[in-house]
Design a protein around this motif. Structure first.
Motif, short mmCIF file in Angstrom:
data_model
loop_
_atom_site.label_atom_id
_atom_site.label_comp_id
_atom_site.label_asym_id
_atom_site.label_seq_id
_atom_site.Cartn_x
_atom_site.Cartn_y
_atom_site.Cartn_z
N VAL A 354 53.19 15.71 2.99
CA VAL A 354 52.11 15.99 2.04
C VAL A 354 51.00 16.81 2.68
O VAL A 354 50.46 17.75 2.06
N GLY A 355 50.69 16.51 3.96
CA GLY A 355 49.63 17.27 4.64
C GLY A 355 49.98 18.74 4.76
O GLY A 355 49.15 19.63 4.49
N THR A 356 51.23 19.02 5.15
CA THR A 356 51.67 20.42 5.25
C THR A 356 51.66 21.08 3.88
O THR A 356 51.24 22.24 3.74
N ALA A 357 52.10 20.34 2.87
CA ALA A 357 52.12 20.91 1.51
C ALA A 357 50.71 21.30 1.06
O ALA A 357 50.49 22.40 0.54
N GLU A 358 49.75 20.41 1.27
CA GLU A 358 48.37 20.71 0.84
C GLU A 358 47.79 21.88 1.63
O GLU A 358 47.08 22.73 1.07
N ALA A 391 57.77 16.15 -10.60
CA ALA A 391 56.45 16.55 -11.07
C ALA A 391 55.38 15.58 -10.57
O ALA A 391 54.28 16.00 -10.16
N ASP A 392 55.69 14.29 -10.57
CA ASP A 392 54.72 13.29 -10.11
C ASP A 392 54.43 13.46 -8.62
O ASP A 392 53.28 13.32 -8.19
N MET A 393 55.47 13.73 -7.82
CA MET A 393 55.25 13.91 -6.37
C MET A 393 54.36 15.13 -6.12
O MET A 393 53.50 15.10 -5.25
N ILE A 394 54.61 16.20 -6.87
CA ILE A 394 53.75 17.39 -6.71
C ILE A 394 52.32 17.07 -7.16
O ILE A 394 51.34 17.47 -6.54
N ASP A 395 52.23 16.30 -8.24
CA ASP A 395 50.91 15.95 -8.78
C ASP A 395 50.11 15.08 -7.81
O ASP A 395 48.88 15.00 -7.94
N GLN A 396 50.79 14.43 -6.88
CA GLN A 396 50.09 13.60 -5.90
C GLN A 396 49.32 14.43 -4.88
O GLN A 396 48.45 13.91 -4.16
N LEU A 397 49.64 15.73 -4.78
CA LEU A 397 48.87 16.59 -3.88
C LEU A 397 47.42 16.65 -4.38
O LEU A 397 47.18 16.68 -5.59
N ASP A 398 46.48 16.72 -3.45
CA ASP A 398 45.07 16.76 -3.84
C ASP A 398 44.68 18.05 -4.54
O ASP A 398 43.70 18.09 -5.29
#
Length: 530
Positions: A354-358, A391-398
């Motif tokens: 998640v950190g890398t994604a954000e 979609a929910d996992m992507i939506d968890q990004l800040d």
């Protein structure tokens, strides 16, 4: 010409002998089956997940449709995953070394209306498939016969097929997708050089397959019976009904009550129901079908490599496989599945970070963006739930908001063929599956990524397109496999999809039916015995 007939005889003999042994063992274990029950098994009902919405055999590239139409409009060749193609209507074939292959057809094949099959019928059908200006633009031509440029009748039983790629690749393509339509019948009755074949009567179907249509209720049911003048061996069931239900529970209920004898895409939560019901059972196989989410890179925010990679790092494929699919799948990080020529064993799936994604989203400049993921319901294994979870996992990004939109399969299918012109794109992010049924990476990538003469592509990248086109010209098998592995590496790096998983194909089947599922998901009734 190549002596493929010898190979064919050997293989069919082996199948006949082993099939007979299997059938005897099966009969021995069926002591309780009554004569009436066996008579009943002369009729078969197959319940699919999607009923064909067209009767034109070229106006689709959907597995469920092939499961119906291949029995009416049979393939010209037999294909065995990992083995290659074998004679069927085509008896022999030989590459000429000039971008053409000569194909010798059987001389005893007739259509259901009594017309004899000719080389002109085959050549016209191939031209109608690959030329979008004849009849109907065919996704089979775009995705299945990508290197085939046309065909011409040499005489009554010899067809010359022309192509722009190496002969081995062309063989993968026409070996899987060449069919025959009665040219004169189609033009006179359906104006088939100008439009799609359509109609609501049995007479609107006219192939050379072992089954002919005797009843048709559009949107509900197709009933076929053995074709008395079929050139080949008699198929195992006198009468077969194809219908469909979009709900796994409904398909399983039909199996439980005897309204269906075989059904596809049984959801993991319904597996136990089948296993606990006397007389029916689960059969499954790891398929060649990958599930993924294309991102059209000619529109924002998917025009950013960093953003596309971020979407991959946002999703936990391992969790999706373990929880939603109950282990009936494998996480994947490239366009094709293991067992496909050119699969790259060194590529691992993207691992959720998640950190890398954000961070990548911030680098892309699209922080705070709102996107929407369209996913089908009832087409693939737990597809709606998978789409909602992605979609929910992507939506968890800040810094990204993502909403799932569950739609009919036709919506995502149309999106997949809408091309990359920004003015024509209504849906830029959607979930779809693709079975690389030819067993070669080219089929899993060229329709999506090549640029020249491919208005249906989903991604616009010259480096990736050039790598695919160059691989198509390589004749040495080992050199070509390495080139295809590089194509898969490039695709992983450029992230044209959110790569998800390779799914298992799960079938519910009456236990008396001797049949094993194929990794290419094709259902051939002629492979069954009772």
């Amino acid at each position: 010409m190549a002596d493929a007939t010898k190979t064919w005889v050997t293989r069919r003999s082996l199948l006949r002998y082993t099939g007979s042994a299997t059938a005897m063992a099966g009969l021995a274990s069926m002591a309780g089956v009554t004569g009436a029950r066996m008579q009943e098994l002369d009729e078969l009902t197959i319940t699919l997940s999607q009923f064909p919405d067209t009767i034109d055999p070229l106006d689709h590239i959907t597995g469920d449709y092939f499961d119906v139409y291949d029995h009416i409009y049979e393939p010209l060749f037999d294909f065995e995953p990992g083995e290659g193609i074998f004679p069927r209507v085509a008896e022999e074939w030989e590459a000429q070394g000039d971008g053409t292959t000569l194909v010798q057809l059987r001389d005893d094949v007739v259509f259901h209306n009594g017309d004899s099959l000719t080389a002109e019928d085959v050549a016209w059908t191939i031209d109608r498939t690959v030329d979008p200006d004849i009849g109907v633009p065919s996704p089979i031509g775009t995705f299945g016969l990508g290197s085939i440029t046309g065909a011409e009748a040499v005489d009554d039983t010899v067809v010359e097929i022309s192509y722009s790629a190496a002969p081995g690749l062309a063989e993968f393509e026409y070996g899987n997708y060449a069919r025959a339509i009665d040219r004169e019948w189609a033009i006179e009755n359906h104006n088939a050089e100008e439009d799609a074949i359509s109609g609501a009567n049995p007479e609107d179907f006219n192939g050379t397959g072992p089954y002919e249509v005797v009843s048709f209720t559009p949107g509900e049911e197709i009933v076929v019976e053995r074709f008395d003048d079929y050139w080949g061996e008699e198929v195992p069931f006198e009468r077969v009904t194809f219908n469909a239900s979009g709900e796994s529970a409904s398909r399983v209920a039909a199996l439980e009550t005897g309204e269906a004898d075989l059904t596809i895409n049984v959801l993991p939560e319904d597996v136990a129901t089948v296993q606990e019901t006397p007389g029916i059972e689960i059969r499954n196989v790891t398929s060649f079908r990958n599930i993924f989410c294309p991102m059209k890179n000619t529109v924002e925010p998917f025009d950013s490599l960093e953003f596309r990679q971020a979407m991959n790092y946002a999703v936990d494929n391992e969790e999706i496989v373990d929880t939603i699919l109950s282990g009936f799948g494998e996480p994947r990080g490239q366009p094709v599945a293991p067992g496909i020529n050119g699969f790259n064993p060194d590529i691992e799936p993207y691992e959720q970070d998640v950190g890398t994604a954000e961070s990548l989203v911030e680098e892309s400049g699209y922080g705070g963006v709102e996107i929407e993921l369209y996913a089908p319901s009832g087409r693939y294994l737990a597809d709606a739930e998978v789409g909602e979870t992605v979609a929910d996992m992507i939506d968890q990004l800040d810094n990204v908001s993502c909403q799932a939109n569950i739609v009919d399969f036709g919506v995502v299918s149309d999106a997949n063929q809408a091309g990359v012109d920004p003015d024509e794109i209504d849906i830029a992010f959607y979930m779809i599956g693709w079975g690389t049924i030819t067993g070669d990476t080219d089929y899993g990538v060229q329709g999506f990524f090549t640029i020249p003469d491919n208005p249906d592509r989903t991604f616009d990248d010259e480096e990736l397109s050039d790598a695919i086109l160059e691989s198509q010209q390589i004749e040495d098998p080992e050199e070509r496999e390495q080139a295809l592995q590089e194509v898969n590496r490039l695709a992983h790096e450029k992230a044209p999809f959110v790569f998800l998983h390779t799914q298992e194909s799960i079938y519910g089947v009456r236990e008396e039916i001797q049949w094993e599922p194929r990794p290419d998901e094709t259902i051939y009734i002629w492979d069954m015995e009772v």
